[in-house]
Scaffold this motif. Sequence first.
Motif, PDB file in Angstrom:
ATOM      1  N   THR A 206       0.803  -1.217   0.000  1.00 56.78           N
ATOM      2  CA  THR A 206       0.000   0.000   0.000  1.00 56.78           C
ATOM      3  C   THR A 206       0.836   1.267   0.000  1.00 56.78           C
ATOM      4  O   THR A 206       2.028   1.262   0.262  1.00 56.78           O
ATOM      5  N   GLU A 209       0.150   4.518   5.083  1.00 56.34           N
ATOM      6  CA  GLU A 209       0.413   3.821   6.343  1.00 56.34           C
ATOM      7  C   GLU A 209      -0.929   3.471   6.942  1.00 56.34           C
ATOM      8  O   GLU A 209      -1.962   4.060   6.629  1.00 56.34           O
ATOM      9  N   GLU A 210      -0.931   2.492   7.798  1.00 54.35           N
ATOM     10  CA  GLU A 210      -2.181   2.129   8.455  1.00 54.35           C
ATOM     11  C   GLU A 210      -2.595   3.270   9.367  1.00 54.35           C
ATOM     12  O   GLU A 210      -1.968   3.524  10.380  1.00 54.35           O
ATOM     13  N   SER A 227      -5.427   0.379   5.079  1.00 51.05           N
ATOM     14  CA  SER A 227      -4.658   1.338   4.281  1.00 51.05           C
ATOM     15  C   SER A 227      -5.529   2.469   3.711  1.00 51.05           C
ATOM     16  O   SER A 227      -5.030   3.353   3.036  1.00 51.05           O
TER      17      SER A 227
END
Length: 446
Positions: A206, A209-210, A227
């Motif tokens: 992805t 960032e989360e 994501s």
Amino acid sequence: MNGELPKGWVWTSLENCVDILDSQRKPINSEERQERILNKNESDLYPYYGATGQVGWIDGYIFDEELILLGEDGAPFLDFTKDKSYLIKGKTWVNNHAHVLRAIKDISFNSYICHYLNSFDYRNYITGTTRYKLNQSQMRKIMIPLPPLAEQQRIVNKIEELFTNLDKGIESLEQVKYKLKIYRQAILKYAMEGKLTEKWRENNKTFFEESNSFDNKEVIAFEIPSSWRLVELKDVSIIILGQSPPSSTYNEKRIGLPFYQGKSEFGLIYPTPVKWCAFPKKIAEKGDVLISVRAPVGPTNICPEKSCIGRGLAAIRGLGNIDNKFIFYLLRNIEKDISSQATGTTFEAIRGDVLKKLIIPLPPLEEQQEIVNRIEKLFSLADHIEETVSSKLEQSKTLRQSILKKAFEGQLVPQDPNDEPAEILLEKIKMEKLNKGKAIQEKLVQ
């Protein structure tokens, strides 16, 4: 249709085949009908018929038998796909917009006459320009191909058998169209929940960032991939509310920019202009998402070129990290939710600030584009199926007329040489009428 007929058939006028009961009709206006049915039980009410079907209820009846109604005025005489004649049964009331006919016993059947009247070409029999009328004198002249009585019954049976099968086929096709609609909705839902690109994400690490800019996940009713982000529409797009310019600046001569006022110009994906504006006030660019913000609220299209937008529309233009087509499909997925936020009494509308604060899921740009590609691929398949279904539905309208044409040319059922020819039936009726006339004269002399 006065062509060659099979042996045993005869051309005759409609007035030789039916009793005309128009003198018994009685129109009652809607206000009086409403007063008459007020506080009455349903069991005390009877159907009230007009040119093309039942138009209401009334607390009395004129007729109590099976009859043929043929539109006198207001019927779709020039539309071959629509009926001009229909049967009624039981206790009924008929207004003066429909001729009331009854097939003469031993000459014909109501259903045979009714089917024929729905296949007849009325062009040389009607008057008027916008609201066509078939007056009684012209109706009497309509020529009917009359087969032997037994063959008429066989023809009616065959027509109704074929129409029943045709109706079943049409129902199945309509179900396919409905299922395609559900299928498209399901694709959009899966796409906007991240399920359509689940494997794609696994293979493409992805770009976010989360994280999630909204702590309260209850703002949407489903989980989004880690994501993705939740954002307000105003954070990722420019929203331009439309404004209608003076009507003196509109034209149909293609001077200025195409002018879209609201949903009325919308197509499946792109709108079609019917007016242009020389001095536009608010402008949508090519590729902007157009959303209807006033009655109805929620439908969307994509702007095909630089255009002027009126106050019934808003244009949404994605900023750097959002794809306009992704916005388009996303808004289509939540059209009902958007509509539910409309307010207003005379007509519903959604305010600009409500639209701007709309919370949407936002995947990385690359995933947005992948989602759009997958949606369009799946929709393309659905579109192809729907085109085929629509074509079949159009063919079914022609097929109905084709069945009737064959029926009244003597090609739908075989002829039986043992049937009593229609000409003899007519002669019998003539003799009966003559004898009745003589009997009346004799009584008068006595």
